[in-house]
Design a protein around this motif. Structure first.
Motif, PDB file in Angstrom:
ATOM      1  N   PRO A  91       0.817  -1.225   0.000  1.00  0.00           N
ATOM      2  CA  PRO A  91       0.000   0.000   0.000  1.00  0.00           C
ATOM      3  C   PRO A  91       0.847   1.270   0.000  1.00  0.00           C
ATOM      4  CG  PRO A  91      -0.961  -1.624   1.469  1.00  0.00           C
ATOM      5  CD  PRO A  91       0.362  -2.192   1.016  1.00  0.00           C
ATOM      6  N   ALA A  92       1.972   1.246   0.722  1.00  0.00           N
ATOM      7  CA  ALA A  92       2.853   2.425   0.736  1.00  0.00           C
ATOM      8  C   ALA A  92       3.458   2.660  -0.639  1.00  0.00           C
ATOM      9  CB  ALA A  92       3.955   2.237   1.779  1.00  0.00           C
ATOM     10  N   GLY A  93       3.766   1.582  -1.362  1.00  0.00           N
ATOM     11  CA  GLY A  93       4.332   1.722  -2.696  1.00  0.00           C
ATOM     12  C   GLY A  93       3.344   2.290  -3.687  1.00  0.00           C
ATOM     13  N   THR A  94       2.082   1.938  -3.523  1.00  0.00           N
ATOM     14  CA  THR A  94       1.045   2.444  -4.423  1.00  0.00           C
ATOM     15  C   THR A  94       0.945   3.962  -4.327  1.00  0.00           C
ATOM     16  OG1 THR A  94      -0.178   0.373  -4.186  1.00  0.00           O
ATOM     17  CG2 THR A  94      -1.395   2.267  -5.037  1.00  0.00           C
ATOM     18  N   ALA A  95       1.189   4.502  -3.122  1.00  0.00           N
ATOM     19  CA  ALA A  95       1.079   5.947  -2.912  1.00  0.00           C
ATOM     20  C   ALA A  95       2.397   6.686  -3.126  1.00  0.00           C
ATOM     21  CB  ALA A  95       0.569   6.210  -1.495  1.00  0.00           C
ATOM     22  N   SER A  96       3.471   5.960  -3.483  1.00  0.00           N
ATOM     23  CA  SER A  96       4.803   6.570  -3.590  1.00  0.00           C
ATOM     24  C   SER A  96       5.085   7.029  -5.013  1.00  0.00           C
ATOM     25  CB  SER A  96       5.870   5.547  -3.160  1.00  0.00           C
ATOM     26  OG  SER A  96       7.164   5.961  -3.538  1.00  0.00           O
ATOM     27  N   ARG A  97       5.412   8.302  -5.172  1.00  0.00           N
ATOM     28  CA  ARG A  97       5.749   8.826  -6.504  1.00  0.00           C
ATOM     29  C   ARG A  97       7.008   8.174  -7.085  1.00  0.00           C
ATOM     30  NH1 ARG A  97       4.698  15.378  -6.776  1.00  0.00           N
ATOM     31  NH2 ARG A  97       2.420  15.309  -6.530  1.00  0.00           N
ATOM     32  N   PRO A  98       8.087   8.026  -6.296  1.00  0.00           N
ATOM     33  CA  PRO A  98       9.268   7.354  -6.852  1.00  0.00           C
ATOM     34  C   PRO A  98       8.975   5.931  -7.319  1.00  0.00           C
ATOM     35  CG  PRO A  98       9.873   8.564  -4.885  1.00  0.00           C
ATOM     36  CD  PRO A  98       8.371   8.596  -4.965  1.00  0.00           C
TER      37      PRO A  98
END
Length: 299
Positions: free
Chosen positions: A272-279
């Motif tokens: 879930p954190a990756g889904t929201a991460s621009r990088p």
């Protein structure tokens, strides 16, 4: 025509004094690197490098070429950082987890190319078993994980696919048949066996269970695929390993395809954190755009 990869190659050769190491650093073959250097020197009309027996140095003119090349690459990286700043990417970090065989074969090239294009993004690679990767994704410890045989639609980008193969000593009777006919799991199940796991829950033991079979004579269990091949070469048993993990030196080994064939796939999955991460989304978009689906070759 020289491209940026070739200029990076020249700087890498100047730094390390060795063409093969420089080629590996920038991600091209040694023969391709030698050809690129020869082409550049032909275009310039003078030698950039002075070849010695065990070392490659710079000529006087070569030192000036490398000085300009370094300055050019520094300015290019500055432009890329500026572009990443405008998109809110600089200073970002991606934590990526992976199991060992893909960590050592496929990821280095992909991550090197991404970081070259986005120097302001830090990529931290974590190595673990495939079960640990799943746990880290579930806990949000990492933004991305390489998952083995992801369920349909789960992986954002498929990174690779390779076949499971049987590895036997060259003198083994099963190895005397034509490669095209392959060897079945049932034929291997009762033989003296070297069980290699590679840090993954999916290994020969699991493949046998899925086929309704049982390994009846496991002589040694090892984590490292390469260790299994060494033991097979010594005649201790046979093994089943992913094709991409085979050693470059196959002397003493007979590699046979499984019949019927069995493959494994690995893909990048977001937490879930990756889904929201621009990088993270920048990395995934770049991989999808460039079509970086890969089938790793032998190490």
């Amino acid at each position: 025509m020289m491209n940026l990869l070739h200029w990076r190659l020249l700087v890498a050769v100047a730094d390390g004094g060795n063409i093969s190491r420089a080629a590996a650093r920038v991600g091209i073959t040694q023969s391709g690197a030698s050809q690129a250097i020869a082409q550049l020197e032909g275009m310039l009309g003078f030698q950039v490098f002075a070849r010695e027996r065990r070392h490659i140095g710079l000529t006087a003119l070569g030192e000036q070429v490398i000085e300009h090349a370094r300055a050019m690459l520094v300015r290019l990286d500055a432009i890329r950082v500026l572009a990443d700043d405008s998109r809110g990417l600089s200073g970002g970090r991606i934590r990526l987890a992976c199991f060992p065989s893909v960590m050592s074969t496929l990821l280095p090239g992909l991550l090197r190319d991404f970081q070259r294009r986005h120097p302001g993004i830090e990529v931290v690679a974590l190595e673990g078993t495939d079960e640990e990767v799943e746990d880290w994704l579930a806990a949000g410890t990492v933004e991305l994980g390489v998952v083995l045989n992801p369920a349909p639609g789960r992986a954002t980008v498929l990174l690779g696919r390779d076949a499971w193969v049987a590895v036997l000593p060259t003198s083994h009777p099963l190895g005397r048949r034509a490669s095209a006919s392959g060897v079945s799991l049932a034929e291997l199940a009762t033989l003296p066996f070297i069980l290699a796991t590679g840090g993954c829950a999916t290994n020969a033991q699991r493949l046998m269970q899925q086929a309704g079979l049982h390994l009846s004579d496991v002589r040694v269990t090892v984590r490292d695929w390469a260790s299994a091949c060494v033991l097979v070469r010594e005649g201790i048993g046979v093994a089943v390993v992913p094709e991409s993990t085979l050693p470059a030196e196959l002397r003493g080994l007979r590699v046979m395809p499984l019949a019927p064939a069995i493959h494994r796939e690995f893909g990048l999955v977001c937490s879930p954190a990756g889904t929201a991460s621009r990088p993270v989304q920048a990395l995934l978009a770049e991989l999808a755009r460039t079509g970086d689906l890969a089938t790793p070759g032998h190490r």
